[in-house]
Design an enzyme around this catalytic site. Structure first.
Site, PDB file in Angstrom:
ATOM      1  N   GLY A  11      17.521  52.055  79.161  1.00 37.93           N
ATOM      2  CA  GLY A  11      18.623  52.928  79.070  1.00 37.93           C
ATOM      3  C   GLY A  11      18.206  54.184  77.846  1.00 37.93           C
ATOM      4  O   GLY A  11      17.142  54.384  77.751  1.00 37.93           O
ATOM      5  N   CYS A  12      19.044  54.733  77.387  1.00 41.26           N
ATOM      6  CA  CYS A  12      18.950  55.403  76.342  1.00 41.26           C
ATOM      7  C   CYS A  12      18.030  55.031  75.177  1.00 41.26           C
ATOM      8  O   CYS A  12      18.189  54.017  74.741  1.00 41.26           O
ATOM      9  CB  CYS A  12      20.347  55.847  75.526  1.00 41.26           C
ATOM     10  SG  CYS A  12      20.257  57.073  74.302  1.00 41.26           S
TER      11      CYS A  12
END
Length: 173
Positions: A11-12
């Site tokens: 993810g981020c």
């Protein structure tokens, strides 16, 4: 000091730095892009979902102090390994969960760890995090590096977008 690298996408990348950065034996944690087909992509290009890249962190570590197996265990605890379409509020292929391996030894460790996680009964859904050969890693722009230190409030807001609650629920044990 001996050195090795590990590359994880979960993810981020803003949320993937601090958990590793705080460990002994870590020399650096760089936010960047990997897995795609465009050389030296920009953040905007990666966000367009046309480069094939995913946001990831490249960790340089001393295996005499912290093992690759330990890093994989830390990685699992930052992600939802049952979500192939992104992580938490971050959706799309540039946020998919991947362990990028740079050796046969890393592959064996990652695959064994994934198997153990799947057999643990912690998750009702299958573990879909992929294990792929490492590809060229491109560091992200400077403003993305050490984001949790430079912009702690924004990093905390990002973490609270679903990741922290998931970690507290699934990994608190």
């Amino acid at each position: 000091m001996s050195k090795d690298t590990a590359i994880f996408a979960g993810g981020c990348f803003w949320c993937m730095v601090e958990p590793f950065d705080q460990q002994p034996g870590i020399e650096s944690v760089i936010s960047g892009y990997t897995g795609g087909h465009v050389a030296n992509p920009t953040y905007e290009q990666v966000c367009s979902h046309t480069t094939g890249h995913t946001e990831a962190v490249e960790i340089t570590f001393d295996p005499d102090i912290i093992s690759y197996k330990d890093l994989v265990e830390i990685y699992w605890r930052q992600t939802d390994p049952t979500d192939a379409s992104g992580q938490f509020q971050d959706r799309g292929d540039s946020y998919r969960p991947v362990i990028f391996v740079n050796s046969e030894e890393q592959r064996k460790i990652a695959e064994q760890s994934k198997k153990e996680l799947a057999e643990s009964g912690m998750f009702d859904e299958p573990i879909v995090t992929t294990i792929e050969d490492a590809k060229p890693f491109y560091p992200a722009e400077d403003y993305h590096q050490d984001f949790y230190k430079k912009n702690p409030l924004r990093a905390q807001i990002e973490e609270l977008g679903g990741r922290q609650q998931f970690k507290d629920t699934k990994w608190a044990k």
